[in-house]
Design an enzyme around this catalytic site. Sequence first.
Site, PDB file in Angstrom:
ATOM      1  N   HIS A   9       0.826  -1.214   0.000  1.00  0.00           N
ATOM      2  CA  HIS A   9       0.000   0.000   0.000  1.00  0.00           C
ATOM      3  C   HIS A   9       0.853   1.252   0.000  1.00  0.00           C
ATOM      4  O   HIS A   9       2.072   1.200   0.157  1.00  0.00           O
ATOM      5  CB  HIS A   9      -0.945  -0.006   1.211  1.00  0.00           C
ATOM      6  CG  HIS A   9      -0.230   0.034   2.527  1.00  0.00           C
ATOM      7  ND1 HIS A   9       0.257   1.191   3.080  1.00  0.00           N
ATOM      8  CD2 HIS A   9       0.073  -0.966   3.395  1.00  0.00           C
ATOM      9  CE1 HIS A   9       0.837   0.910   4.243  1.00  0.00           C
ATOM     10  NE2 HIS A   9       0.732  -0.389   4.457  1.00  0.00           N
ATOM     11  N   CYS A  63       3.053  -4.716   6.736  1.00  0.00           N
ATOM     12  CA  CYS A  63       2.836  -4.464   5.309  1.00  0.00           C
ATOM     13  C   CYS A  63       4.085  -3.910   4.626  1.00  0.00           C
ATOM     14  O   CYS A  63       5.039  -3.521   5.269  1.00  0.00           O
ATOM     15  CB  CYS A  63       1.697  -3.456   5.129  1.00  0.00           C
ATOM     16  SG  CYS A  63       0.116  -4.052   5.754  1.00  0.00           S
TER      17      CYS A  63
END
Length: 190
Positions: free
Chosen positions: A150, A166
């Site tokens: 992301h 992440c």
Amino acid sequence: MSTTSTRRQALFGAAAIALTTPSLLRAQTAQPPAQAPVQRNVSSFRTQNWRDHFDTLGVATIVADTQSRALHYWNADASDYRVYPTSIPISEELTKRGYTEILRKKVGPDWTPTPSMVERNPELRYMPPGPGNPLGTHAMYLSWPAYLIHGTHDTRKIGRPSSDGCIGLYNQMIAELFSITPVGTQVRII
């Protein structure tokens, strides 16, 4: 001018160059001398070869290298190869390695903290899309629960261990990657 400001300007300058000339990043294959400390910025990217990780390119291939903090992308016929600087998980316990794939993509993702995040920081709450959202402007969801590739609005995180698991990219870079990466892209986190 402070050292931090100078470093930030250099990193932003390198990122701007990378956006306009991805081939420049491809050319950075030199390894630091054995006695030199390992650098943790754009200049420490290691070259990756998709054949070292996959038998075929599939619809597209991503290798996210947590040591050099770089994400490598190849399209289906290897005619497009790109490298992006990333943030990585803040600790080994939060770092997941192995094979996965992109299951879905979303522009303007919303964010919900995981139970372990709330345990560490009870003040964390759901966030709708927008400038304060930790997922930035685009998110690609992997087959592993709560693990994504992301963007981030906090540019200080790129090049550092700063996520809760992440792989993060600058917003303008995740937008570019998002536009060329199909659902079903095979991913390996190393």
